[in-house]
Design a protein around this motif. Structure first.
Motif, PDB file in Angstrom:
ATOM      1  N   LYS A  24       0.830  -1.210   0.000  1.00 14.30           N
ATOM      2  CA  LYS A  24       0.000   0.000   0.000  1.00 14.30           C
ATOM      3  C   LYS A  24       0.862   1.257   0.000  1.00 14.30           C
ATOM      4  CE  LYS A  24      -3.744  -2.066   2.522  1.00 14.30           C
ATOM      5  NZ  LYS A  24      -5.122  -1.772   2.457  1.00 14.30           N
TER       6      LYS A  24
ATOM      7  N   ASN B  93      -8.541   0.467  -7.004  1.00 12.65           N
ATOM      8  CA  ASN B  93      -8.057   0.868  -5.697  1.00 12.65           C
ATOM      9  C   ASN B  93      -8.982   1.866  -5.019  1.00 12.65           C
ATOM     10  OD1 ASN B  93      -5.252  -0.275  -5.048  1.00 12.65           O
ATOM     11  ND2 ASN B  93      -5.204   0.154  -7.228  1.00 12.65           N
TER      12      ASN B  93
ATOM     13  N   THR C 149      -3.450   0.288  -3.499  1.00 12.14           N
ATOM     14  CA  THR C 149      -3.025  -1.017  -3.021  1.00 12.14           C
ATOM     15  C   THR C 149      -2.685  -1.886  -4.219  1.00 12.14           C
ATOM     16  OG1 THR C 149      -4.518  -0.822  -1.139  1.00 12.14           O
ATOM     17  CG2 THR C 149      -3.687  -3.020  -1.635  1.00 12.14           C
TER      18      THR C 149
ATOM     19  N   ASP D  66       0.573  -8.580  -3.261  1.00  6.00           N
ATOM     20  CA  ASP D  66      -0.497  -8.947  -2.336  1.00  6.00           C
ATOM     21  C   ASP D  66      -0.197 -10.338  -1.794  1.00  6.00           C
ATOM     22  OD1 ASP D  66      -2.864  -8.747  -0.924  1.00  6.00           O
ATOM     23  OD2 ASP D  66      -4.077  -9.531  -2.564  1.00  6.00           O
TER      24      ASP D  66
END
Length: 109
Positions: free
Chosen positions: A36, A63, A78, A108
């Motif tokens: 992030k 996002n 993100t 992620d």
């Protein structure tokens, strides 16, 4: 030759000071952790709401749904990808000069 070198140095310093002074009231800060990044735009220390931000290198629509700052002057992106991504934020100052900030966002997990 020494006088010429001194003149060039003084001119360069003056130009750098003038450039920083014109954009001194508009500041861009980016904080990133993991996948992030949050960009905050302030003017004279106050957050700028609804200020346009161009985001490159990551899909901004997944996002935040928009590319303007929130009421607190920030926008967060993100990285939802399973690959690390580079993100580039571009904010234009009052004179149309771009202020660019780049961050590397982890994947992620």
């Amino acid at each position: 030759m020494k006088k010429l070198a001194a003149f060039v140095a003084i001119t360069a310093l003056s130009s750098a000071f003038a450039a920083s002074a014109s954009a001194a009231d508009l500041k861009v800060q980016v904080f990133s952790v993991g996948n992030k990044a949050t960009l905050t735009v302030t003017k004279d220390g106050q957050p700028l709401a609804n200020y346009p931000v161009e985001i490159q290198g990551i899909n901004a629509m997944t996002n935040t749904g928009n590319t303007v700052t929130s009421e607190n002057g920030s926008i967060t992106v993100t990285n939802y990808s399973n690959q690390p991504e580079n993100v580039k934020f571009i904010v234009n100052d009052e004179n149309g000069q771009p202020i660019v900030a780049r961050r590397f966002l982890g994947r992620d997990s």
